[in-house]
Design an enzyme around this catalytic site. Structure first.
Site, short mmCIF file in Angstrom:
data_model
loop_
_atom_site.label_atom_id
_atom_site.label_comp_id
_atom_site.label_asym_id
_atom_site.label_seq_id
_atom_site.Cartn_x
_atom_site.Cartn_y
_atom_site.Cartn_z
N HIS A 51 -12.47 -12.29 -78.25
CA HIS A 51 -12.87 -11.04 -77.58
C HIS A 51 -14.15 -10.48 -78.18
O HIS A 51 -14.46 -9.30 -77.99
CB HIS A 51 -11.74 -10.02 -77.63
CG HIS A 51 -10.60 -10.36 -76.72
ND1 HIS A 51 -9.39 -9.70 -76.74
CD2 HIS A 51 -10.49 -11.31 -75.74
CE1 HIS A 51 -8.58 -10.23 -75.82
NE2 HIS A 51 -9.23 -11.21 -75.23
N GLY B 91 1.58 -11.12 -83.40
CA GLY B 91 1.13 -9.75 -83.13
C GLY B 91 0.33 -9.59 -81.85
O GLY B 91 -0.61 -8.80 -81.81
N CYS C 19 -33.22 -2.99 -76.58
CA CYS C 19 -33.61 -4.40 -76.67
C CYS C 19 -35.12 -4.52 -76.86
O CYS C 19 -35.89 -4.01 -76.04
CB CYS C 19 -33.19 -5.14 -75.40
SG CYS C 19 -33.73 -6.87 -75.37
#
Length: 275
Positions: free
Chosen positions: A127, A210, A168
């Site tokens: 993730h 978990g 950026c």
């Protein structure tokens, strides 16, 4: 529980092929470090974004409409993660990796950096993570958050310098956290999609620790491991999506205990085999 774990670990330890020991972790492993889960009644979304549902706030679409709010919230989480410490479960996994070396792989859904801080090396952060940023307009480079940018309190706004550093340098668009949002797809660059599935394919055992399996890739990892003959060990305090996946399979073990105690037993079994 110990006898069943011993049998599984012994079998995998002595296999010549598809013999990786893989651990898939989620938010539950960090709860003892004081980090709330994301969607629970006391979850991080509730604390930080009381007027939003996670599926609304945690999206690229919302970021493009409210970049400063999302970045400020990301820096609030940065402070929370930095003030937390790895717990015993994290350290047990480090010791297991030290014994198994290249046969150990850790796939985590957590972005909190605690596995890395504890000392794990063979990590797939599916993730993303809260250490890095990338251009929201698609410029390709992923970079570390500049050290100058500090974590914030929930009511603390971005400074002019923060805004400058979060722009950026290539195209002038906002930089964004290098994490997976709810309206995005898994890929290899940020999410190690194909690498983690390859690890699953070559695993002799997949320990699920978990996590409830609320997103696609973790479930695909478990499905791939099963398809290629791996045993699934579901270590959670309650039933979940993985339980549903494996309930009718032979190669499974369901353990309803806290991760720290189970990981300690796994470590001791491997330690005895390594002697």
């Amino acid at each position: 529980m110990k006898e069943q774990l011993e049998e599984i670990i012994h079998q995998v330890y002595h296999k010549e092929k598809r013999n990786l020991f893989t651990f898939l972790t989620g938010a539950g492993i960090s709860s003892d470090s004081g980090i709330p889960t994301y969607r629970g009644i006391d979850g991080i979304w509730v604390k930080g974004t009381q007027f939003h549902k996670p599926e609304e706030f945690g999206t690229l679409k919302y970021f493009k409409q409210n970049p400063e709010e999302v970045l400020q919230y990301s820096l609030f989480r940065k402070k929370m993660f930095e003030e937390s410490e790895p717990n015993q479960s994290h350290f047990e996994l480090v010791e297991i990796e030290n014994m198994l070396q290249e046969r150990f792989h850790l796939i985590t859904q957590n972005i909190d950096n605690l596995h890395r801080r504890a000392g794990n090396q063979r990590i797939y952060e599916i993730h993303g993570n809260n250490r890095e940023i990338k251009c929201s307009n698609g410029c390709k480079e992923i970079v570390n958050i500049p050290e100058e940018i500090k974590g914030k309190n929930i009511d603390e706004d971005l400074t002019e310098r923060d805004i400058e550093l979060l722009t950026c340098p290539t195209c002038g668009h906002w930089m964004r956290p290098n994490i997976l949002w709810f309206d995005e797809y898994y890929d290899e660059k940020t999410n190690k999609k194909f690498s983690s599935l390859k690890v699953a394919k070559n695993s002799g055992v997949l320990f699920i620790v978990g996590t409830s399996g609320a997103t696609n890739l973790p479930l695909a990892i478990a499905e791939t491991a099963l398809k290629y003959g791996s045993t699934i060990v579901d270590i959670n305090t309650e039933d979940n999506n993985f339980t549903e996946l494996i309930k009718n399979k032979k190669n499974k073990l369901i353990i309803r205990e806290k991760s720290t105690e189970v990981l300690k037993v796994i470590k001791e079994i491997i330690e005895n085999l390594s002697k």
